[in-house]
Design a protein around this motif. Structure first.
Motif, PDB file in Angstrom:
ATOM      1  N   ALA A 154      13.221 -12.210   2.201  1.00  0.00           N
ATOM      2  CA  ALA A 154      13.636 -13.225   1.228  1.00  0.00           C
ATOM      3  C   ALA A 154      12.673 -13.274   0.048  1.00  0.00           C
ATOM      4  O   ALA A 154      13.096 -13.403  -1.110  1.00  0.00           O
ATOM      5  CB  ALA A 154      13.714 -14.586   1.907  1.00  0.00           C
ATOM      6  N   ALA A 155      11.382 -13.161   0.319  1.00  0.00           N
ATOM      7  CA  ALA A 155      10.396 -13.177  -0.767  1.00  0.00           C
ATOM      8  C   ALA A 155      10.544 -11.957  -1.667  1.00  0.00           C
ATOM      9  O   ALA A 155      10.442 -12.057  -2.898  1.00  0.00           O
ATOM     10  CB  ALA A 155       8.990 -13.233  -0.178  1.00  0.00           C
ATOM     11  N   ALA A 156      10.791 -10.810  -1.077  1.00  0.00           N
ATOM     12  CA  ALA A 156      10.983  -9.588  -1.860  1.00  0.00           C
ATOM     13  C   ALA A 156      12.210  -9.695  -2.753  1.00  0.00           C
ATOM     14  O   ALA A 156      12.194  -9.286  -3.921  1.00  0.00           O
ATOM     15  CB  ALA A 156      11.111  -8.391  -0.924  1.00  0.00           C
ATOM     16  N   LYS A 157      13.271 -10.259  -2.214  1.00  0.00           N
ATOM     17  CA  LYS A 157      14.516 -10.375  -2.977  1.00  0.00           C
ATOM     18  C   LYS A 157      14.349 -11.265  -4.194  1.00  0.00           C
ATOM     19  O   LYS A 157      15.028 -11.083  -5.218  1.00  0.00           O
ATOM     20  CB  LYS A 157      15.623 -10.915  -2.069  1.00  0.00           C
ATOM     21  CG  LYS A 157      16.997 -11.012  -2.722  1.00  0.00           C
ATOM     22  CD  LYS A 157      17.561  -9.641  -3.075  1.00  0.00           C
ATOM     23  CE  LYS A 157      18.996  -9.756  -3.604  1.00  0.00           C
ATOM     24  NZ  LYS A 157      19.541  -8.437  -4.022  1.00  0.00           N
ATOM     25  N   GLU A 158      13.458 -12.227  -4.127  1.00  0.00           N
ATOM     26  CA  GLU A 158      13.229 -13.141  -5.247  1.00  0.00           C
ATOM     27  C   GLU A 158      12.525 -12.470  -6.422  1.00  0.00           C
ATOM     28  O   GLU A 158      12.581 -12.954  -7.547  1.00  0.00           O
ATOM     29  CB  GLU A 158      12.408 -14.345  -4.781  1.00  0.00           C
ATOM     30  CG  GLU A 158      13.163 -15.333  -3.916  1.00  0.00           C
ATOM     31  CD  GLU A 158      14.330 -15.974  -4.653  1.00  0.00           C
ATOM     32  OE1 GLU A 158      14.130 -16.417  -5.786  1.00  0.00           O
ATOM     33  OE2 GLU A 158      15.444 -15.996  -4.087  1.00  0.00           O
ATOM     34  N   LEU A 159      11.850 -11.350  -6.175  1.00  0.00           N
ATOM     35  CA  LEU A 159      11.144 -10.651  -7.241  1.00  0.00           C
ATOM     36  C   LEU A 159      12.112  -9.855  -8.116  1.00  0.00           C
ATOM     37  O   LEU A 159      13.130  -9.344  -7.633  1.00  0.00           O
ATOM     38  CB  LEU A 159      10.110  -9.688  -6.653  1.00  0.00           C
ATOM     39  CG  LEU A 159       8.883 -10.294  -5.968  1.00  0.00           C
ATOM     40  CD1 LEU A 159       8.083  -9.189  -5.282  1.00  0.00           C
ATOM     41  CD2 LEU A 159       8.011 -11.039  -6.974  1.00  0.00           C
ATOM     42  N   TYR A 160      11.789  -9.724  -9.391  1.00  0.00           N
ATOM     43  CA  TYR A 160      12.508  -8.811 -10.272  1.00  0.00           C
ATOM     44  C   TYR A 160      12.254  -7.394  -9.756  1.00  0.00           C
ATOM     45  O   TYR A 160      11.124  -7.059  -9.375  1.00  0.00           O
ATOM     46  CB  TYR A 160      11.994  -8.980 -11.698  1.00  0.00           C
ATOM     47  CG  TYR A 160      12.690  -8.154 -12.749  1.00  0.00           C
ATOM     48  CD1 TYR A 160      14.070  -7.951 -12.725  1.00  0.00           C
ATOM     49  CD2 TYR A 160      11.956  -7.580 -13.784  1.00  0.00           C
ATOM     50  CE1 TYR A 160      14.697  -7.204 -13.710  1.00  0.00           C
ATOM     51  CE2 TYR A 160      12.574  -6.834 -14.781  1.00  0.00           C
ATOM     52  CZ  TYR A 160      13.946  -6.647 -14.726  1.00  0.00           C
ATOM     53  OH  TYR A 160      14.568  -5.903 -15.691  1.00  0.00           O
ATOM     54  N   PHE A 161      13.269  -6.546  -9.742  1.00  0.00           N
ATOM     55  CA  PHE A 161      13.147  -5.295  -9.005  1.00  0.00           C
ATOM     56  C   PHE A 161      11.973  -4.398  -9.416  1.00  0.00           C
ATOM     57  O   PHE A 161      11.376  -3.748  -8.548  1.00  0.00           O
ATOM     58  CB  PHE A 161      14.479  -4.523  -9.010  1.00  0.00           C
ATOM     59  CG  PHE A 161      14.826  -3.827 -10.294  1.00  0.00           C
ATOM     60  CD1 PHE A 161      14.326  -2.562 -10.581  1.00  0.00           C
ATOM     61  CD2 PHE A 161      15.699  -4.400 -11.204  1.00  0.00           C
ATOM     62  CE1 PHE A 161      14.668  -1.900 -11.750  1.00  0.00           C
ATOM     63  CE2 PHE A 161      16.049  -3.750 -12.379  1.00  0.00           C
ATOM     64  CZ  PHE A 161      15.524  -2.499 -12.655  1.00  0.00           C
TER      65      PHE A 161
END
Length: 219
Positions: A160-167
């Motif tokens: 979930a934390a990774a998904k929140e980051l801009y790619f």
């Protein structure tokens, strides 16, 4: 006469591709590249799309892939896996594009549906990836949970934390430093996860690229 062209870059390097199958390796595909191939005097019989451009250039459109399939029905086969290829193959599987691998299946099943799941930035000269694709993160964290490196709850927090980051900002080092991760995942789990990601984590995009080359069955 069989002629195969594969567009690849960050997911799998050209030397590895050439060692696995008799193909011409081109850089990540961008809009217009397949049209140019079809305009050649002897267009390819097999086209493999692994990687494509996102921020670096205009993305290859589904219509351009369809033109390749429809213009030479039965004589040009188009395969996709790993990254841009998996995304387009999931969209065009019913139109004749052959999808291969885990990332394709994730899109096809609806497990993921956004372009940013496979999007990355890469060095234009070396084609080395500068960030981690979200699909690789999902597969790697799932493997860590399966092998009891971390708990399922901790794995869900990391994803979930990774998904929140801009790619372009998605790297394992950055993800594991995020407050949303450090405040909720124990230090022993984080240490074990770092070791796993450095040494044992699967690379879904690369594995799928290898599967595509085998599926093309070029001998």
């Amino acid at each position: 006469m069989t002629r195969a062209v594969v567009f690849a870059g960050p997911s799998i390097d050209a030397a590895t591709v050439a060692g696995l199958a008799p193909v011409e390796v081109r850089p990540p595909v961008k809009r217009g590249d397949i049209d140019l191939l079809l305009a050649e005097s002897e267009p390819p019989t097999h086209i493999g799309i692994v990687d494509g451009q996102f921020l670096q250039g205009l993305m290859i459109s589904p219509k351009e892939v369809l033109r390749a399939i429809d213009r030479h029905p039965g004589t040009v086969r188009v395969f996709g896996s790993s990254s841009m290829g998996a995304l387009r193959a999931a969209e065009l599987a019913d139109e004749g594009m052959v999808g291969v691998g885990q990332v394709f299946e994730m899109y096809r099943s609806g497990t993921v549906d956004a372009d940013d799941e496979v999007a990355i930035t890469f060095d234009p000269e070396s084609l080395r990836a500068l960030c981690e694709p979200m699909v690789n993160i999902r597969v790697a964290i799932s493997a860590a949970v399966d092998r009891a490196v971390i708990s399922a709850a901790s794995g869900a927090i990391v994803v979930a934390a990774a998904k929140e980051l801009y790619f372009p900002d998605r790297t394992y080092a950055r993800i594991l430093r995020l407050p949303a991760v450090r405040e909720k995942v124990s230090d022993p789990e984080l240490m074990a996860l770092r070791e796993f990601l450095d040494t044992e984590a699967p690379d879904a995009k690369r594995d799928d690229a290898v599967a595509l080359l085998r599926r093309m069955d070029l001998g």
